[in-house]
Design an enzyme around this catalytic site. Structure first.
Site, PDB file in Angstrom:
ATOM      1  N   ASP A  37       0.860  -1.176   0.000  1.00  0.00           N
ATOM      2  CA  ASP A  37       0.000   0.000   0.000  1.00  0.00           C
ATOM      3  C   ASP A  37       0.897   1.227   0.000  1.00  0.00           C
ATOM      4  OD1 ASP A  37      -3.184   0.404   0.580  1.00  0.00           O
ATOM      5  OD2 ASP A  37      -2.036   2.140   1.249  1.00  0.00           O
ATOM      6  N   ASN A  90      -4.316  -4.628  -7.583  1.00  0.00           N
ATOM      7  CA  ASN A  90      -5.562  -4.031  -7.107  1.00  0.00           C
ATOM      8  C   ASN A  90      -5.500  -2.514  -6.940  1.00  0.00           C
ATOM      9  OD1 ASN A  90      -8.216  -4.051  -5.437  1.00  0.00           O
ATOM     10  ND2 ASN A  90      -6.708  -3.213  -4.007  1.00  0.00           N
ATOM     11  N   TYR A 155     -11.721   7.762 -15.500  1.00  0.00           N
ATOM     12  CA  TYR A 155     -11.560   6.539 -14.713  1.00  0.00           C
ATOM     13  C   TYR A 155     -11.953   5.317 -15.542  1.00  0.00           C
ATOM     14  CZ  TYR A 155     -12.551   3.037 -11.100  1.00  0.00           C
ATOM     15  OH  TYR A 155     -12.586   1.883 -10.349  1.00  0.00           O
ATOM     16  N   LYS A 159      -9.863   1.832 -16.864  1.00  0.00           N
ATOM     17  CA  LYS A 159     -10.313   0.468 -16.582  1.00  0.00           C
ATOM     18  C   LYS A 159     -10.627  -0.305 -17.859  1.00  0.00           C
ATOM     19  CE  LYS A 159      -9.822   0.610 -12.167  1.00  0.00           C
ATOM     20  NZ  LYS A 159      -8.813  -0.261 -11.511  1.00  0.00           N
ATOM     21  N   ALA A 187     -18.228  -2.728  -4.257  1.00  0.00           N
ATOM     22  CA  ALA A 187     -18.191  -2.839  -2.798  1.00  0.00           C
ATOM     23  C   ALA A 187     -18.270  -1.466  -2.152  1.00  0.00           C
ATOM     24  CB  ALA A 187     -16.915  -3.551  -2.351  1.00  0.00           C
TER      25      ALA A 187
END
Length: 293
Positions: A37, A90, A155, A159, A187
């Site tokens: 991270d 991720n 964005y 993707k 989520a």
């Protein structure tokens, strides 16, 4: 033996949200995890929680938009745990901006992290796994916004690019034992919270509506499955995880041709008037097959 026993996995952006859920679940199934991270404290928090639960984890603080970070992560995993079995790219960010107000700084940052960072990670992971000769599983992250969404053009573009790269990389890795798939998760995360102010406008312009977002833990078993041998024949797919709905996202396809061969301006007009005008595709994420059809 647990499904991921003996596996060594890197997960980026795992200090919180979906990444942390993926790391905890994979570790609960026996994997040793490098928790990356950009926030050192959050990375250590996730790694410490895994160790407290009896698992094996090492924290790493680093920005994966820096090309060299991906190689550092693969080296760290192989030197610490003896191999690299899986890599979940991720880490990502979301910045809003409609066509009239999107700015260069936000767009560049999303491309640097979401696209270049994912590319660097997939590249380093694939090279390490191929060198090991024991196969492996790479998971990238795309989004339903690749189909278009209000305020999320930049964005969504990053993707969509990740999905396109995943398709190409899957073709290149066929027969090597190294697999790559993408997930498109939904989520309740900090990223989703930042988007809530735009949600009503977004949902008004697309077919699919989500009133309640699931906890990140709901998505975690899918990622663990893709990292395991049980998914050894799943390759080059985008897996949609939306609450309790699990599905594939269809790859871009060419619809049946209306004109084939030579044409004129007049025949093109006729083709659009008689056929194509009524076959325009819906904007935004939609279902390929409607319920009950």
């Amino acid at each position: 033996m647990s499904a991921l026993s003996g596996r060594a996995i890197v997960i980026t952006g795992a200090g919180s949200g979906l990444g942390a859920a993926y790391a905890r679940h994979a570790a609960s199934l026996g994997a040793s995890v490098v928790v990356n991270d950009i926030d050192a404290d959050k990375a250590e928090e996730t790694a410490a929680a895994i160790r407290h639960a009896g698992g094996s984890a090492l924290a790493h603080a680093g920005d994966v938009s820096r090309w060299e970070t991906a190689q550092v992560l693969t080296n760290l995993c192989t030197t610490t745990f003896g191999a690299l079995s899986g890599f979940v790219a991720n880490a990502g960010i979301l910045r809003h901006g409609r066509i009239t107000d999107i700015n260069e700084r936000d767009l560049r940052r999303m491309f640097e992290l979401n696209l270049l960072g994912t590319t660097a990670c997939a590249r380093a992971a694939a090279k390490a796994m191929l060198a090991q000769g024991a196969g492996g599983s790479i998971v990238t992250v795309t989004s339903g916004s690749q189909a278009g969404d209000v305020g999320l053009g930049g964005y969504g573009a990053t993707k969509a690019a990740v999905a396109a790269l995943t398709y190409s990389w899957a073709m290149e890795l066929c027969g090597t034992g190294v697999r790559i798939n993408a997930v498109s998760p939904l989520a309740e995360t900090a990223m989703a919270a930042r988007n809530k102010a735009h949600l009503a406008d977004q949902q008004a312009k697309r077919e699919i509506q989500y009133d309640v977002l699931p906890d990140p833990d709901v998505s975690a078993p899918v990622i663990s499955y893709l990292l395991s041998d049980r998914s050894s024949d799943i390759h080059g797919q985008v897996v949609r995880i939306a609450g309790r709905q699990l599905s594939f996202v269809s790859h871009p396809m060419i619809a049946d041709p209306i004109l084939d061969g030579e044409w004129t301006f007049e025949t093109v007009i006729e083709a659009f008037e008689k056929h194509l005008r009524h076959r325009q595709h819906k904007l935004g994420l939609s279902y390929a097959v409607h319920s009950g059809s």
